[in-house]
Design an enzyme around this catalytic site. Structure first.
Site, short mmCIF file in Angstrom:
data_model
loop_
_atom_site.label_atom_id
_atom_site.label_comp_id
_atom_site.label_asym_id
_atom_site.label_seq_id
_atom_site.Cartn_x
_atom_site.Cartn_y
_atom_site.Cartn_z
N HIS A 3 0.64 -1.20 0.02
CA HIS A 3 0.01 0.08 -0.28
C HIS A 3 0.71 1.22 0.07
CE1 HIS A 3 -3.52 2.49 0.21
NE2 HIS A 3 -4.32 1.22 1.03
N ASP A 9 -2.78 2.13 -4.70
CA ASP A 9 -3.79 2.00 -3.71
C ASP A 9 -4.78 0.98 -4.31
OD1 ASP A 9 -3.07 4.47 -2.39
OD2 ASP A 9 -3.52 5.56 -4.01
#
Length: 434
Positions: free
Chosen positions: A405, A409
């Site tokens: 992450h 995204d």
């Protein structure tokens, strides 16, 4: 004349290695290209041939020691020089007949002689191997408190282990019998299940896997996303061509090359998934090509990730060949250090073992890893030619993506997986297989 041999460079990205075992021993003649020592990197064990010939006169690094590339590890001398440089391996016990019989030793009854013997023993006791020092450091042991049973009082690994065992026994005794001399209260008896079991030492490969997995979890922000895929189009093409394919290629056509081929196209559409992220250096590198990292099970004895360079430029058939030859080489221990580095995106394939969904750990410095799980027949809703809904039996499976992450995204992860899904469900795979 002598030659000093150093720790070699075992691959472009390798900076250190561990001495596993010395194949040649002090005093042995070593021909050029004879296997001299076994060295381990964090991925593979390698037998190192000697770059020169001579008698092994000095071993400078004990087995079990990790050193940097370029560190001197041993010395080879010409035949005539060997006895002059003879020294014992750093953690080797002396031969039992090394000391001459008592009646052949010169008398040393005087005080000066006794002092010389004592000084020699003290000096020998100070010879501590790296293995012993590491064991003492890990267990916070003062080596001055450890009795040495080696030559001249030298402290061996067995001495440290015995000291640790004795220390543990004394600790338990002090808990049971306080220094006041009074008998400690008898603790309540709690029945403990007799589980038994065989205690084994953790193997080197399993230890490396454990260390790498912990490091990977600590250095990436792991997130997992999955999609369902209808493989019916792939299954039909595979079923129609599998016999001819095996006859032509010599190995079976599996689902993995189809998935890998579809993934290569998706990576070109979402290059951030094929990138390398270095937060400490402040850099984000977008790789120009895809080198596929293939997770390979070594008969349940460990797992390695092998590199298939330039996979993005390969046809479906070429990917299938590379997957087959790479997996075979890994299981036959024929991969070198460079074969295990440089991959930019990885695929692990637990599906043949019957997995439903998997969330693998991302191998650094990759930004993501794809998991391919079992493909099975399931009832699905399909649209009929007249536009109505119906039920059909299709081959269904799941793709899981573990992704960092820090690098991208959730929207990117889902779009990337859906691109692979769309490719698998809609491409003309008959044409791809030609």
């Amino acid at each position: 004349m002598s030659v000093t041999i150093t720790m070699p460079q075992l691959g472009e990205t390798v900076t250190e290695g561990t001495i596993l075992a010395w194949v040649k021993q002090i005093g042995e003649y070593v021909a050029e290209d004879d296997i001299l020592v076994e060295i381990s990197t964090d991925k593979v064990d390698t037998e190192i041939p000697s770059p020169a010939r001579g008698v092994l006169s000095e071993i400078l690094v004990a087995a079990g020691t990790t050193i940097d590339v370029g560190t001197a590890i041993c010395v080879l001398s010409e035949d005539g020089d060997s006895t002059e440089h003879m020294t014992q391996s750093p953690d080797e016990e002396p031969p039992a007949d090394e000391e001459p019989p008592a009646d052949e030793r010169p008398p040393m009854a005087d005080q000066e002689g006794q002092q010389a013997v004592a000084e020699a023993k003290t000096e020998r006791r100070g010879v501590i191997s790296p293995v012993v020092r590491k064991l003492a450091t890990e267990n916070n042991i003062d080596l001055a408190m450890v009795p040495g049973t080696g030559d001249g009082g030298r402290i061996t690994r067995r001495d440290v282990e015995s000291f640790l065992e004795k220390q543990g026994t004394e600790h338990r005794t002090r808990i049971t019998e306080p220094e006041t001399g009074q008998q400690a209260p008898t603790p309540p008896v709690v029945p403990v299940p007799a589980v038994g079991g065989e205690v084994r030492e953790i193997g080197r490969l399993r230890r490396l896997i454990a260390e790498n997995m912990i490091s990977a979890r600590q250095n990436a922000a792991h997130v997992w996303t999955s999609v369902e895929v209808d493989y019916e189009r792939v299954v039909k093409v595979r079923t129609a061509n599998k016999d001819a394919f095996k006859e032509a290629e010599g190995f079976s056509l599996t689902y993995l090359p189809f998935i890998a081929r579809a993934t290569m196209e998706a990576l070109s559409a979402f290059p951030v998934v094929n990138s390398r992220f270095d937060l400490e250096a402040g850099t984000h590198t977008f790789n120009r090509h895809v080198n596929l990292g293939l997770a390979i099970d070594l008969d349940q004895k460990g797992l390695i990730v092998a590199n298939i360079p330039g996979t993005d430029s390969m046809t479906l058939r070429a990917i299938a060949r590379s997957v087959s030859t790479t997996a075979a080489a890994a299981r036959q221990n024929r991969l070198g250090p460079d074969d295990l580095y440089g991959f930019t995106f990885s695929i692990t394939n637990p599906g043949p073992f019957g997995s439903f969904m998997s969330a693998p750990i991302i191998p650094p410095p990759n930004a993501a890893i794809l998991s391919t799980d079992t493909i099975k027949k399931r009832p699905v809703v399909v649209e009929m030619p007249d536009g109505s809904d119906g039920i059909a039996i299709h081959h269904i499976g799941y793709l899981g993506l573990s992704w960092d992450h820090r690098v991208f995204d959730g929207s990117t992860a889902v779009l990337f997986l859906n691109r692979i899904k769309e490719n698998l469900e809609t491409w003309d795979w008959e044409q791809e297989l030609r």
